[in-house]
Motif scaffolding. Structure first.
Motif, PDB file in Angstrom:
ATOM      1  N   ILE A  16       8.600   4.427  -5.643  1.00 15.41           N
ATOM      2  CA  ILE A  16       9.145   5.616  -4.975  1.00 15.41           C
ATOM      3  C   ILE A  16       9.289   6.706  -6.028  1.00 15.41           C
ATOM      4  O   ILE A  16       9.968   6.524  -7.037  1.00 15.41           O
ATOM      5  N   LEU A  17       8.630   7.815  -5.793  1.00 17.83           N
ATOM      6  CA  LEU A  17       8.592   8.888  -6.786  1.00 17.83           C
ATOM      7  C   LEU A  17       9.418  10.079  -6.301  1.00 17.83           C
ATOM      8  O   LEU A  17       9.641  10.231  -5.089  1.00 17.83           O
ATOM      9  N   PRO A  18       9.855  10.923  -7.244  1.00 19.41           N
ATOM     10  CA  PRO A  18      10.653  12.090  -6.814  1.00 19.41           C
ATOM     11  C   PRO A  18       9.806  13.066  -6.002  1.00 19.41           C
ATOM     12  O   PRO A  18       8.681  13.383  -6.392  1.00 19.41           O
ATOM     13  N   HIS A  37       0.807  -1.235   0.000  1.00 14.18           N
ATOM     14  CA  HIS A  37       0.000   0.000   0.000  1.00 14.18           C
ATOM     15  C   HIS A  37       0.838   1.283   0.000  1.00 14.18           C
ATOM     16  O   HIS A  37       0.362   2.351  -0.357  1.00 14.18           O
ATOM     17  N   ASP A  38       2.106   1.160   0.414  1.00 10.51           N
ATOM     18  CA  ASP A  38       2.964   2.352   0.485  1.00 10.51           C
ATOM     19  C   ASP A  38       3.405   2.809  -0.913  1.00 10.51           C
ATOM     20  O   ASP A  38       3.456   1.993  -1.827  1.00 10.51           O
ATOM     21  N   GLY A  39       3.744   4.077  -1.049  1.00 12.97           N
ATOM     22  CA  GLY A  39       4.262   4.574  -2.326  1.00 12.97           C
ATOM     23  C   GLY A  39       3.168   4.764  -3.367  1.00 12.97           C
ATOM     24  O   GLY A  39       1.981   4.779  -3.033  1.00 12.97           O
ATOM     25  N   ARG A  51       3.121  12.424   0.354  1.00 10.15           N
ATOM     26  CA  ARG A  51       2.301  11.827  -0.707  1.00 10.15           C
ATOM     27  C   ARG A  51       1.998  12.886  -1.775  1.00 10.15           C
ATOM     28  O   ARG A  51       2.156  12.643  -2.968  1.00 10.15           O
ATOM     29  N   HIS A  52       1.578  14.072  -1.311  1.00 13.42           N
ATOM     30  CA  HIS A  52       1.251  15.147  -2.252  1.00 13.42           C
ATOM     31  C   HIS A  52       2.518  15.671  -2.935  1.00 13.42           C
ATOM     32  O   HIS A  52       2.516  15.972  -4.129  1.00 13.42           O
ATOM     33  N   ARG A  53       3.610  15.746  -2.176  1.00 11.80           N
ATOM     34  CA  ARG A  53       4.870  16.232  -2.772  1.00 11.80           C
ATOM     35  C   ARG A  53       5.396  15.268  -3.839  1.00 11.80           C
ATOM     36  O   ARG A  53       5.996  15.690  -4.828  1.00 11.80           O
ATOM     37  N   VAL A 106      -5.378  10.450  -2.863  1.00  9.63           N
ATOM     38  CA  VAL A 106      -6.450  10.380  -1.869  1.00  9.63           C
ATOM     39  C   VAL A 106      -5.765  10.517  -0.516  1.00  9.63           C
ATOM     40  O   VAL A 106      -4.828   9.771  -0.215  1.00  9.63           O
ATOM     41  N   SER A 107      -6.207  11.486   0.246  1.00 13.75           N
ATOM     42  CA  SER A 107      -5.553  11.746   1.526  1.00 13.75           C
ATOM     43  C   SER A 107      -6.031  10.760   2.590  1.00 13.75           C
ATOM     44  O   SER A 107      -7.236  10.546   2.755  1.00 13.75           O
ATOM     45  N   GLU A 108      -5.052  10.198   3.290  1.00 14.39           N
ATOM     46  CA  GLU A 108      -5.368   9.260   4.366  1.00 14.39           C
ATOM     47  C   GLU A 108      -5.934  10.037   5.569  1.00 14.39           C
ATOM     48  O   GLU A 108      -6.746   9.525   6.321  1.00 14.39           O
ATOM     49  N   GLU A 109      -5.505  11.288   5.675  1.00 15.65           N
ATOM     50  CA  GLU A 109      -5.898  12.091   6.833  1.00 15.65           C
ATOM     51  C   GLU A 109      -7.333  12.605   6.703  1.00 15.65           C
ATOM     52  O   GLU A 109      -8.117  12.567   7.640  1.00 15.65           O
TER      53      GLU A 109
HETATM   54  N1  LIG Z   1       8.779   9.448  -2.478  1.00 14.25           N
HETATM   55  C1  LIG Z   1       7.575   8.896  -2.362  1.00 14.25           C
HETATM   56  N2  LIG Z   1       7.007   8.294  -3.411  1.00 14.25           N
HETATM   57  C2  LIG Z   1       5.793   7.729  -3.323  1.00 14.25           C
HETATM   58  N3  LIG Z   1       5.054   7.733  -2.203  1.00 14.25           N
HETATM   59  C3  LIG Z   1       5.561   8.317  -1.123  1.00 14.25           C
HETATM   60  C4  LIG Z   1       6.839   8.939  -1.140  1.00 14.25           C
HETATM   61  N4  LIG Z   1       7.081   9.441   0.091  1.00 14.25           N
HETATM   62  C5  LIG Z   1       5.997   9.155   0.823  1.00 14.25           C
HETATM   63  N5  LIG Z   1       5.073   8.493   0.114  1.00 14.25           N
HETATM   64  C6  LIG Z   1       3.770   7.974   0.563  1.00 14.25           C
HETATM   65  O1  LIG Z   1       3.194   8.981   1.356  1.00 14.25           O
HETATM   66  C7  LIG Z   1       2.862   8.415   2.627  1.00 14.25           C
HETATM   67  C8  LIG Z   1       3.075   9.463   3.680  1.00 14.25           C
HETATM   68  O2  LIG Z   1       2.209  10.449   3.419  1.00 14.25           O
HETATM   69  P1  LIG Z   1       2.204  11.816   4.236  1.00 14.25           P
HETATM   70  O3  LIG Z   1       1.283  11.672   5.393  1.00 14.25           O
HETATM   71  O4  LIG Z   1       3.581  12.305   4.478  1.00 14.25           O
HETATM   72  O5  LIG Z   1       1.628  12.682   3.065  1.00 14.25           O
HETATM   73  P2  LIG Z   1       0.395  13.636   2.930  1.00 14.25           P
HETATM   74  O6  LIG Z   1       0.650  14.348   1.650  1.00 14.25           O
HETATM   75  O7  LIG Z   1       0.192  14.431   4.181  1.00 14.25           O
HETATM   76  O8  LIG Z   1      -0.808  12.633   2.704  1.00 14.25           O
HETATM   77  P3  LIG Z   1      -2.054  12.279   3.660  1.00 14.25           P
HETATM   78  O9  LIG Z   1      -3.009  13.420   3.524  1.00 14.25           O
HETATM   79  O10 LIG Z   1      -2.543  11.008   3.061  1.00 14.25           O
HETATM   80  O11 LIG Z   1      -1.494  12.114   5.061  1.00 14.25           O
HETATM   81  C9  LIG Z   1       3.795   7.253   2.814  1.00 14.25           C
HETATM   82  O12 LIG Z   1       3.213   6.292   3.663  1.00 14.25           O
HETATM   83  C10 LIG Z   1       3.959   6.746   1.422  1.00 14.25           C
HETATM   84  O13 LIG Z   1       2.932   5.828   1.092  1.00 14.25           O
END
Ligand SMILES: Nc1ncnc2c1ncn2[C@@H]1O[C@H](COP(=O)(O)OP(=O)(O)OP(=O)(O)O)[C@@H](O)[C@H]1O
Length: 262
Positions: free
Chosen positions: A194-196, A177-179, A210-212, A228-231
């Protein structure tokens, strides 16, 4: 138009206008990044060199001259990412990139011929369900390039797009599920990619990696990304590094249709 000592043609005005537009685009591209400071450093060095040359300070002139001499190669190395992004923007906006124009020329059809139409309904359904259950997701949909390098950082899947498959991948207890997931030609090429990560200062601090990562991949390719934001369960869409937040399902549908309808 002709002044006493210089003659100015209308083409010169056009020349200046085009340079101004180019400089403005360059400024927009570099604004807020560390690259603008490097550019200012190089410009300062160039001005010092010109001053030293005018003052006929030969030793310093020689040293700076040698340095500036390899400047073009140094510029290409230092600004590799920015040049890539600039050329992508030019390519994307160019008239030749418009699907209608491409279809008119047989030779330009190499993408349209082979690429399977995207099952955007499945993606929209998965995003809707994941948004409701606050399941974090990052879906990258590539257009012309398969993003092989980025896909190789994850687990290879090569399965036809379906909402069940997408939801299964991003299910919290699934080790995959990660990445990010990369989709090309209606196939989920890889997951856990893993994305830039973009260092764009315009991204609001409340958005994390995730957004970055979505901004990063779309800044460096013609792909688009859905987050899709987990938060919050909020759905965002990213193209050319620009995020659109809080999308309703209908908005997501029309954005995807605009990008992928043949
Ligand atoms: N370089 C990356 N490439 C792809 N996915 C990544 C990368 N870095 C982090 N992630 C994903 O983003 C998740 C962490 O999300 P984070 O909470 O930092 O982001 P967010 O933009 O606040 O999103 P959310 O709203 O879902 O919390 C990690 O568990 C991973 O799945």
């Amino acid at each position: 138009m002709s002044l006493a000592f210089i003659s100015i043609r209308w083409l010169d005005f056009l020349d200046i206008l085009l340079v101004a537009i180019l400089m403005y685009q360059l400024y927009n591209l570099l604004k807020g990044t560390v690259a603008i400071r490097i550019l200012l450093g190089i410009l300062s060095l160039y001005l010092i060199w010109k001053l030293v040359e005018a003052l006929k300070m030969e030793l310093l002139d020689e040293i700076l001259g040698q340095f500036i001499g390899v400047g073009v190669i140094a510029l290409i190395i230092v600004f590799q990412q920015e040049i890539r992004r600039f050329l992508l923007i030019v390519g994307n906006r160019s008239i030749l990139a418009q699907p209608r124009i491409r279809k008119k020329f047989g030779a330009w059809k190499w993408n349209d011929q082979k690429v399977e139409e995207l099952n955007s309904k499945a993606i929209i359904k998965a995003c809707f369900n994941m948004s409701k259950s606050k399941t974090g997701a990052l879906i990258v949909i590539s257009k012309d390039s398969e993003l092989k390098y980025h896909a190789s950082t994850g687990d290879q899947i090569d399965g036809i797009v379906s909402s069940n498959l997408l939801e299964t991948i991003f299910f919290k207890n699934n080790p995959m599920h990660d990445g990010g997931v990369i989709i090309h030609a209606n196939k989920i090429k890889a997951a856990r990619c893993i994305l830039p990560v973009s260092d764009n200062p315009k991204i609001h601090a409340s958005y994390g990696l995730r957004h970055r990562a979505a901004v990063g991949i779309t800044e460096n390719s013609t792909a688009v990304a859905i987050i899709v934001s987990e938060e919050t369960g909020e759905i965002s869409f990213c193209k050319n590094g620009n995020l659109k937040h809080k999308l309703e399902i209908d908005e997501l549908r029309s954005l995807l249709e605009r990008e992928f309808k043949n």
